[in-house]
Design an enzyme around this catalytic site. Structure first.
Site, PDB file in Angstrom:
ATOM      1  N   TYR A 154       0.909  -1.321   0.290  1.00 21.73           N
ATOM      2  CA  TYR A 154       0.018  -0.107  -0.093  1.00 21.73           C
ATOM      3  C   TYR A 154       0.977   1.290   0.102  1.00 21.73           C
ATOM      4  CZ  TYR A 154      -3.511   3.277   2.045  1.00 21.73           C
ATOM      5  OH  TYR A 154      -4.171   4.482   2.564  1.00 21.73           O
ATOM      6  N   LYS A 158       0.807   4.304  -2.895  1.00 18.57           N
ATOM      7  CA  LYS A 158       0.575   5.594  -2.358  1.00 18.57           C
ATOM      8  C   LYS A 158       1.714   6.479  -2.740  1.00 18.57           C
ATOM      9  CE  LYS A 158      -3.581   5.131  -0.933  1.00 18.57           C
ATOM     10  NZ  LYS A 158      -4.785   5.838  -1.267  1.00 18.57           N
TER      11      LYS A 158
END
Length: 261
Positions: A154, A158
């Protein structure tokens, strides 16, 4: 291109705003914030039930993991409703909290959802915004893009969003496009209710890391996105705004535990 107004109005009344991940806690706060400013708000999520009852002018349903479905949904939306003035890339997903929980499948799924899927939403919209000569993109990234706080796949996705945002700001600015990112820390959404039911002591472990002594609210994240997409931020592009109760400003537990009396 939106310009500042003489009375300090944000210039969002009547503007068309498309929000992905509209059914989540931050998504619903974004809907409320933009509706409150008189914007025309469209929302997207992966299941219709998540957005069916929300106050939206238009609803899009697609899975960010499905490139063909995402592209078709966006193309059909533009053909039917026109090019939005503002795109808020809010959708996100994570499950692999540490490297030990990240295998090839987890990595590919989280990159596909949080980075590749966002590109497939954004690219056709930016292309049409560029033809029009104006547009505004806000990415809801994360403090995980700025430092390691777990969730490795993640975090990588991001961080990729911030790089993509900067590319848009630099290469599409001449077409009237602005692109910026908001990086929230832990946000007190309903998702935390389930975690705290399982681990009531978790909050006491989390809060000492935040200088403000609390998590941020969905509305605080939404207001940052509103600012960046508004005429109040007309000279801001390629910027990253942390909304994290001070988490990334420094290491408070280190100060307290190592340097404190």
């Amino acid at each position: 291109m939106t310009s500042p107004t003489s009375h300090g109005e944000p210039g969002l009344k009547g503007k068309h705003v498309l929000i992905t991940g509209a059914g989540g806690g931050i998504g619903q706060a974004l809907i409320e914030a933009y509706n409150g400013l008189g914007a025309i708000v469209s929302g997207a999520d992966q299941e219709r039930r998540l957005i069916e009852t929300l106050p939206l002018s238009n609803r899009l349903v697609f899975d960010l993991n499905d490139k063909a479905a995402t592209s078709k949904a966006i193309d059909d939306f533009i053909a039917d409703r026109g090019v939005p003035d503002v795109l808020i890339n809010n959708a996100g997903f994570t499950r692999g909290e540490t490297l030990d929980q990240v295998d090839g499948d987890v990595w590919e799924q989280e990159i596909a959802t949080n980075l590749n899927g966002v590109f497939h939403v954004t690219a056709p919209i930016v292309a049409n915004m560029s033809k029009r000569g104006s547009g505004n993109i806000v990415f809801i990234s994360s403090v995980n893009a700025l430092g390691h706080y777990g969730n490795p796949a993640y975090s990588a996705a991001k961080a990729g969003l911030i790089s993509y945002m900067k590319a848009l700001a630099v290469e599409r600015g001449r077409f009237g496009i602005r692109a910026n990112a908001v990086c929230p820390g832990s946000v007190r959404t309903p998702a935390w209710d389930h975690r705290l039911q399982r681990e009531p002591e978790l909050l006491a472990k989390v809060l000492p890391h935040y200088p403000l002594g609390r998590m941020v609210t969905p509305d605080e994240v939404a207001q940052a996105a509103v600012f960046l997409s508004s005429s109040a931020a007309s000279g801001i592009t390629g910027a990253t705004l942390s909304v994290d109760a001070g988490l990334t400003a420094g290491n408070l537990p280190f100060i307290n535990d190592v340097l404190g009396d």
